[in-house]
Each structure stands twice: as C-alpha cells, then as structure tokens.
Design a protein around this motif. Structure first.
Motif, PDB file in Angstrom:
ATOM      1  N   ARG A 199       0.827  -1.217   0.000  1.00  0.00           N
ATOM      2  CA  ARG A 199       0.000   0.000   0.000  1.00  0.00           C
ATOM      3  C   ARG A 199       0.857   1.261   0.000  1.00  0.00           C
ATOM      4  N   GLY A 200       2.057   1.189   0.548  1.00  0.00           N
ATOM      5  CA  GLY A 200       2.931   2.358   0.570  1.00  0.00           C
ATOM      6  C   GLY A 200       3.904   2.428  -0.585  1.00  0.00           C
ATOM      7  N   TYR A 201       3.818   1.478  -1.520  1.00  0.00           N
ATOM      8  CA  TYR A 201       4.770   1.410  -2.628  1.00  0.00           C
ATOM      9  C   TYR A 201       4.529   2.541  -3.630  1.00  0.00           C
ATOM     10  N   ASP A 202       5.613   3.161  -4.078  1.00  0.00           N
ATOM     11  CA  ASP A 202       5.550   4.220  -5.083  1.00  0.00           C
ATOM     12  C   ASP A 202       5.563   3.567  -6.462  1.00  0.00           C
ATOM     13  N   GLY A 207      10.310   2.263  -4.490  1.00  0.00           N
ATOM     14  CA  GLY A 207      10.504   2.678  -3.106  1.00  0.00           C
ATOM     15  C   GLY A 207       9.175   2.891  -2.414  1.00  0.00           C
ATOM     16  N   PHE A 208       9.223   3.522  -1.253  1.00  0.00           N
ATOM     17  CA  PHE A 208       8.032   3.649  -0.420  1.00  0.00           C
ATOM     18  C   PHE A 208       7.811   5.108  -0.047  1.00  0.00           C
ATOM     19  N   GLY A 209       6.581   5.564  -0.257  1.00  0.00           N
ATOM     20  CA  GLY A 209       6.251   6.963  -0.061  1.00  0.00           C
ATOM     21  C   GLY A 209       6.363   7.720  -1.368  1.00  0.00           C
ATOM     22  N   THR A 210       5.729   8.864  -1.425  1.00  0.00           N
ATOM     23  CA  THR A 210       5.664   9.633  -2.669  1.00  0.00           C
ATOM     24  C   THR A 210       6.431  10.941  -2.569  1.00  0.00           C
ATOM     25  N   SER A 211       7.472  10.970  -1.760  1.00  0.00           N
ATOM     26  CA  SER A 211       8.325  12.145  -1.662  1.00  0.00           C
ATOM     27  C   SER A 211       9.721  11.686  -1.266  1.00  0.00           C
ATOM     28  N   GLY A 212      10.675  12.606  -1.285  1.00  0.00           N
ATOM     29  CA  GLY A 212      12.023  12.295  -0.833  1.00  0.00           C
ATOM     30  C   GLY A 212      12.243  12.828   0.565  1.00  0.00           C
ATOM     31  N   PRO A 213      13.318  12.422   1.226  1.00  0.00           N
ATOM     32  CA  PRO A 213      14.304  11.463   0.745  1.00  0.00           C
ATOM     33  C   PRO A 213      13.772  10.030   0.800  1.00  0.00           C
ATOM     34  N   THR A 284      18.189  11.663  -2.001  1.00  0.00           N
ATOM     35  CA  THR A 284      17.615  12.900  -1.454  1.00  0.00           C
ATOM     36  C   THR A 284      16.290  13.260  -2.106  1.00  0.00           C
ATOM     37  N   ASP A 285      15.912  12.527  -3.153  1.00  0.00           N
ATOM     38  CA  ASP A 285      14.716  12.873  -3.918  1.00  0.00           C
ATOM     39  C   ASP A 285      13.846  11.632  -4.122  1.00  0.00           C
ATOM     40  N   ARG A 286      12.680  11.859  -4.679  1.00  0.00           N
ATOM     41  CA  ARG A 286      11.740  10.767  -4.911  1.00  0.00           C
ATOM     42  C   ARG A 286      12.207   9.837  -6.026  1.00  0.00           C
ATOM     43  N   THR A 287      12.977  10.351  -6.980  1.00  0.00           N
ATOM     44  CA  THR A 287      13.302   9.593  -8.194  1.00  0.00           C
ATOM     45  C   THR A 287      14.599   8.797  -8.079  1.00  0.00           C
ATOM     46  N   TRP A 288      15.230   8.776  -6.921  1.00  0.00           N
ATOM     47  CA  TRP A 288      16.483   8.039  -6.688  1.00  0.00           C
ATOM     48  C   TRP A 288      17.626   8.590  -7.535  1.00  0.00           C
ATOM     49  N   THR A 289      17.592   9.877  -7.858  1.00  0.00           N
ATOM     50  CA  THR A 289      18.609  10.445  -8.750  1.00  0.00           C
ATOM     51  C   THR A 289      19.853  10.894  -7.992  1.00  0.00           C
ATOM     52  N   VAL A 290      19.675  11.744  -6.999  1.00  0.00           N
ATOM     53  CA  VAL A 290      20.819  12.325  -6.279  1.00  0.00           C
ATOM     54  C   VAL A 290      20.926  11.685  -4.905  1.00  0.00           C
ATOM     55  N   PRO A 291      22.043  11.028  -4.616  1.00  0.00           N
ATOM     56  CA  PRO A 291      22.173  10.383  -3.308  1.00  0.00           C
ATOM     57  C   PRO A 291      22.829  11.290  -2.287  1.00  0.00           C
ATOM     58  N   HIS A 292      22.781  10.875  -1.036  1.00  0.00           N
ATOM     59  CA  HIS A 292      23.716  11.359  -0.034  1.00  0.00           C
ATOM     60  C   HIS A 292      24.909  10.424  -0.174  1.00  0.00           C
ATOM     61  N   PHE A 293      26.082  10.950  -0.475  1.00  0.00           N
ATOM     62  CA  PHE A 293      27.125  10.170  -1.130  1.00  0.00           C
ATOM     63  C   PHE A 293      27.946   9.256  -0.227  1.00  0.00           C
TER      64      PHE A 293
END
Length: 745
Positions: A199-202, A207-213, A284-293
């Motif tokens: 139910r929480g799957y995007d 991933g889970f939830g509709t926002s980042g991180p 850091t975002d919903r799309t898994w683009t920019v990580p915390h490195f």
C-alpha cells in the motif's frame, strides 16, 4: 572567566570521527565520567554533539561553527563540550535521538543536545547554521541564550524540570514493555506486513512513499520477497477455488512487483555507483537520482542479500551481477588487508583538478588547500567523460548515464543514472545490442581507472563487530547463491573479528577495533549480528568451529541482554563492566525493536535463537524467543513494517521454517549449483559428517552435550552424501539426490 576545560582531549581517541575534531579550537571532551564530573564541578551544562566520520552535515557544522574562534570561546567558557561517535556509542545516540524525535518530530546527524551535568538533555536539535537561516536559530546566538538562561535561577529550574520530563519520556519509549504479554503473531503476519508495504509502494518511481528522501529499507524488501514466495507456495498447496487462486496470484504479484520495482529503481538510479559498484546511503529525492554520497558498510552488506533473494526468486541476472559488484566494492575499498571490514567512506572529497581550475579563479587558489566537496569523487561532466573516452564511446556513455552540460547535481555535474536503455542506445547509435553492452563495459573500466586518479574520499577504518557480522552474512549468502568461493571471504572476516574483539576467557565481545586499539564492551547488535554471521558461515563451509562460536555468542545474548522479568532483550548488557557507566549510559537500557539503517538487533537475535534451538537441546533458546515475541506481539501487529525483523522472526516461529541437513564429508559441486537456483528464504543448512562417530566428535569439539536434534539419526546412506529436508515441522525421507530433496520442499 576561567574555562571548565583547559584543552581539547580528542587527540588521544582512536575514533576517526573524534580525531577529525581534535584540532578544533573547541575544548572537546570524549563522553566519559571526567567530562561530566567537570561539568558538575563548574556548574555548567554539557553540550553534546553526536555524529560520524562520513556525515556531510557534521562536516558543514564543524567548518561553520566548531572551527570558529568566537563560537569556540562561547562553548569553552559556558559549557563542557562533548563529542560522541554514534557508531562507537549507539546507546548514547539512541537515547538522545529518541528525545530529539519525541520533542521535534524529527532527527538526524549531527545531533546537538544541551544537557544538565548529569547528562539529561533540556534542549535538542540537529544541524544549526552559524548564523540564523530560514527559521533556524544561529548556533552562536543559541549557545549564548542557553548559557544566560542557565545562569538565571528560575530559568535553570525550568530547564532541569524539562530535562527530567524528557528523560522520563525517553525511558518510557525505549525501555518500556507491556504489562501483559499478547498472543504471538501467527502464520498470517508475513502477508499482513507485505500488504501494508504494498500500500505504501511508489508505483511511479519505486521505493516507499511519494516524496524524498528515500532510503533503501532492505528488510521491507525482504518481507515482500518472502511473502511473494509464500503466497506461491500456499497457492500450490491448497485446493482453492478460482476466485481464491486469483486473489493469491494478485497478492504474490503485487508483493514481488513492489520488491523488484524498488530494487530496479535503486540499481538504475544514483543510489548505485555505476562506475565502482556499491551503494550510497540514501536518495535525497523521490526519483532516486541524487544520493547522499557516503558509503556505509551496513548498506553494502544488507542490499546484496535482498538482491540475491530477488535473483533466486525471479532468475533476473542483473540482481546477481549487482550483488557481485557490491561484494567486489567491499573487498576492494572497505577491507582491511587481513580480512575485516572498515566502516564508511566519506561523502566528500577534493574535486578533480580539471573541475577546480574550471570553477576557481587562479588568483584565489594561492597556496591554500582545496576544500572537500560533496559527491566530487562520483560525479562527472561531459568534458571529463570526453577526456577519458574517445568520441563514439563518450557520446554513448553520456547518453546511457544522462551526463549533460547542465548536469543534475551541483556546479553542473552529473550523478550517473541509467537514463537510456540498451535498446534505445542501439537504435540511436546504429549498433547491435551486444556491441552497446561491450562498449559500455569497456568504458566503465576506463572511467574507473580515471576516477582512481582523483582525490579519494576519507575512510573511517573502525572495524565494528556488529557491522562486520552483517557483511559476513552477506558474503555467506553470496557463496550459496553465486559462487562458493565467497565463503572464504566470509571466513577471513569472521576470523579477523574473532581474533581481535572476542576474549574467550572472559567470554566477552568488544565493539570496535582500529589499528590495534579495541573499545568495548559490545552491544546486542555486536553479539547478535556477529553470531548470525558465524552461523551463516558455518552453513556454507560446514566448519563446526564457526557453529560453536555462534552458540557461544548466543549464550551471551541470553545471559547478558535477556531480562526474564521484562520478557525482552535489551541493547546494552546488564553490567557494562567497563567503568564507563556514570552518566555514560544515562541510566537507560534501550531496546532495538524497529528496523532503521540496520535491522532490529532484537529481531535478529530472536530469529537466530529459534534457528539455533535445534543445535542445542539443553538451552532455552526457543523459550526466550517465544517470550520476546509474546511481549512485543501488539507492537508487531500494530506496526509491522517498523518491526520487519521481528515479523520475520515471528513467521519463522509460526511456520517452522526450512531446515536442510547435509550428511557427508564432501558436498558435490552439483549440489551447490542446485542450491544456487532455488529461492529458499530463511532456510537453515545444517551440514554434518557422514557417520555418527564423526558427528559425536564434532559435538565434543564445540562443547555440545550429546548429538543435537537437528543431526541426530541423520547419517549418510551407504556412505553417499545424503539430504534430509524439513519444512513446517515435517521432514522428507533421506535422499541422495539433492534435486529430489529440494523438489519435496
């Protein structure tokens, strides 16, 4: 005004995080009795800053505030400043973070806490900028206000009262157990948890939830994969009507889709290092683009295990390949030469020379040392790609990984993500798919070699017992699913930690080793995770000494961390025995019940005790495990996703799990291949010698009284390697054909 502390004491500490602050003008103290005695003597508050070596915002706060002479003067004159490495003192971090979350609704690192001289926090937060910014108070001004309030008798009384209330609330949060135990979760708890996760799957981005991180959450993925497989099994077992079969199919499909969709998004996005392998901390975002490195050992231990499960369940080669590349990263970049695993790689490093020259006026460079920048080691520009690769390959790589002049990160740089498929690249560049793959493979090698010439991120070379336990388990899983030779890597790491952190005479495990210096005692996660690693290594090597070590550690879990009256397992031992108590443990015994960056140590301990129960007929392992599940039954049912490890343990208790006994002195190569192709979630493999006499000798060698139930009466048939397979409290006849035994399962 005289200062309570006369110098910074961190240069004497072994922790890389503490040593990072040893040259600050702040008179930092380690968390010990001396620091709190000084605060009491001078009647000043304690300022506690908690972080870790790879933490980006910890570095920012150091540069903005802790390196500032004016801030240092305020801290030195009005407080006893204390630095805590959360990786060395998770108990302190747990309590202070719990207060922060209860008070503010959030948390993170650096964690900042102003405490009374007896260690009770009365003001908490995370990162504070040097000057007021966007609603955040400035750190300097905040320290001055707190110091002034402490000097006012009436305000101090309020602060002390607040500290007492907050500590009482934190103690209730982390220590408390229900007055009455509940009914232990039954056979449906796994499917209930999986339904909640679905139910929480995007659906759009994974991933889970509709926002980042967004965080990896491997235990949640584990739940989904196991539930998907269980639904398939249950479907095959029951004679259901068409409507019920359709419902089971839908549940299984949804669970597996959520798990694999999340893995696909992480592997394709910036969370994964497409040049060197391994995973960054979170997106850091919903799309898994920019990580915390930063790269953490525990993420790169947890994620390969679920990738391997997905590989075995779905047959998708990509999952196995990424797991293998992650193992290669661990072996190459986080390994001690003698076998143990280091803790972290920093998020920041000095930018490449070409980038520094392009972004800095030469007149400003002078003789100064360039400042580290987040993500500098991992990001690229088109010019940097073109400097490494010739034109056709450079264009192909830029298209594949989305490298553009504008970039998707800071300063026009790009975090590599899979932005075009192999088919799209083949069509656009007029190439065969196989040619595209080969050229990308060659380009990755060239990019890796070029990147190795960049200034590298700093490495925290602590060897932590618990984190190593998780990595050892991962390599053992790799030996089962990918390559039996990975068992050798699990073994060398296990022996490294055992030799340096386990005291066999005192039967005590310390937590941390670094360059010959060890610090303890160990916490529950150290004992439980390392015991799990030892047990998993036994399963793929058949070495009884690894099993014996797992049992020794499990014995200490029960003796030192289990509280029979409370019916729970605590994170700290009943007697720390290191002379560091005082305020150091804040008189609180936390419980690690929820899954966070690491799995719940209680959940891992409970599942391990259940699995080891068949090997130790004279110990109350199963009774302890069932008691803990009864104690926390309502929590598990009420919030199953937060308690994923306990859900998996409860499912094991309720459903009996899978046990496979191998009786034989050699395991044929064909058996390894058969096992690598089967998804057997949570299965226990119990190799033993072919004969009763040899098995009895094993038992004597590892201190077992008699032959345990799991091995008893299960000899090799006519001298041939023999398999005994059990599932859900029922067992197959002995079989000399491993495929037949697995088919019975």
């Amino acid at each position: 005004m005289s200062t309570p502390t006369d110098r910074n004491r961190l240069s004497a500490e072994a922790s890389p995080y503490l040593r990072q602050h040893a040259d600050n003008p702040v008179n930092w103290q380690p968390w010990d009795d001396r620091a709190f005695e000084t605060a009491a003597e001078h009647d000043v508050p304690v300022f506690v800053s908690v972080g870790y070596a790879a933490c980006h915002w910890c570095h920012v706060m150091e540069e903005e505030s802790f390196s500032d002479p004016d801030v240092a003067e305020t801290l030195n004159e009005s407080f006893v400043p204390v630095k805590v490495d959360r990786e060395e003192r998770p108990d302190v971090d747990d309590v202070l973070m719990t207060v922060c979350q209860l008070v503010s609704g959030g948390g993170g690192w650096p964690l900042s806490a102003w405490c009374t001289p007896d260690g009770k926090p009365f003001y908490v937060g995370t990162y504070f900028p040097r000057e007021p910014t966007r609603g955040r108070p400035g750190f300097q001004e905040l320290c001055e206000r707190i110091a002034d309030s402490w000097s006012d008798t009436e305000q101090r009384a309020e602060m002390e009262s607040r500290a007492d209330q907050w500590m009482a609330a934190a103690r209730d949060e982390v220590e408390s157990v229900p007055d009455q135990p509940g009914e232990p979760p039954g056979t449906g708890i796994l499917e209930e948890a999986a339904s909640t996760a679905v139910r929480g799957y995007d659906e759009e981005h994974g991933g889970f939830g509709t926002s980042g991180p967004k965080f990896p959450q491997p235990r949640r993925i584990d739940l989904l994969l196991r539930a998907g497989a269980a639904s398939e099994r249950d479907h095959a077992e029951r004679d259901a009507g068409e409507a019920e079969q359709d419902s089971v199919d839908a549940e299984r499909t949804a669970a597996i889709r959520a798990a694999t969709g999340t893995l696909d998004a992480m592997v394709a996005g910036g969370l994964y290092d497409h040049v060197g392998g391994g995973f960054h901390r979170y997106a850091t975002d919903r799309t898994w683009t920019v990580p915390h490195f930063e790269k953490m050992l525990y993420d790169n231990a947890e994620l390969p295990r679920v990738l391997l499960d997905a590989f075995q369940l779905t047959g998708t080669p990509r999952y196995g390949l990424v797991a293998q590349e992650t193992f290669a990263f661990l072996d190459r970049e986080l390994s001690h030469p003698d076998g143990g695993f280091f803790s972290t790689l920093d998020a920041r490093s000095v930018p490449p020379e070409s980038r520094r020259n392009a972004t800095t006026d030469a007149s400003d460079i002078g003789e100064s040392v360039p400042e580290p920048v987040e993500g500098a080691f991992y990001t690229w520009t088109p010019k940097e790609i073109e400097a490494v690769l010739e034109a056709p390959a450079a264009s192909l790589v830029c298209d594949r990984y989305g490298v553009t002049p504008a970039g998707n990160f800071e300063r026009g740089t790009t975090v590599l993500t899979e932005s075009a498929s192999i088919g799209e690249l083949a069509s656009e560049h007029g190439l065969e798919r196989g040619t595209v793959r080969e050229r990308l493979r060659e380009a990755r090698v060239d990019l890796y070699e070029a990147r190795e010439r960049r200034p590298r991120p700093a490495r925290d070379e602590k060897v932590l017992a618990g984190w190593n336990g998780r990595a050892i388990s991962a390599f053992a899983a790799g030996a089962r699913a990918l390559d039996p030779r990975l068992a050798d890597r699990a073994t060398t790491a296990l022996e490294f930690v055992r030799d340096r952190l386990w005291d066999p005479d005192a039967r005590r495990l310390d937590r941390r080793w670094i360059d010959g210096d060890r610090k303890g005692p160990g916490y529950l996660d150290d004992y439980a995770f390392l015991a799990r690693g030892a047990f998993d290594t036994y399963q793929v090597t058949g070495r009884p000494d690894h099993l014996g070590f797992a049992i020794e550690l499990a014995d200490r879990v029960v003796a030192e961390f289990y509280d029979e009256t409370a019916g729970t397992v605590y994170s700290v031992p009943s007697d720390r025995g290191d002379g560091a108590a005082g305020p150091s443990d804040l008189s609180v015994r936390p419980q690690s019940l929820t899954d966070r960056s690491l799995p719940s140590s209680v959940g891992i301990a409970v599942e391990l005790l259940v699995e080891l129960d068949g090997f130790v007929g004279d110990r109350p392992y199963r009774e302890v495990a069932e008691t803990v599940l009864e104690t926390h039954a309502d929590r598990i049912r009420g919030r199953p996703l937060e308690h994923a490890s306990l859900v998996l343990a409860a499912d094991r208790v309720a459903n009996g799990g899978i046990e496979i006994v191998f009786a034989g002195d050699e395991r044929p190569d064909s058996w390894w291949e058969a096992l690598s192709n089967r998804f057997l979630p949570g299965a226990v493999f119990a190799p033993r010698p072919a004969t009763a006499d040899a098995t009895a000798e094993w038992c004597r060698a590892i201190g077992l009284e008699g032959v345990p139930p799991v091995w008893d009466g299960r000899e090799a048939i006519d001298g041939e390697p023999t398999v005994y397979a059990c599932r859900g409290f029922a067992c197959s006849p002995p079989k000399t054909d491993v495929e037949a035994a697995l088919d019975w399962l």
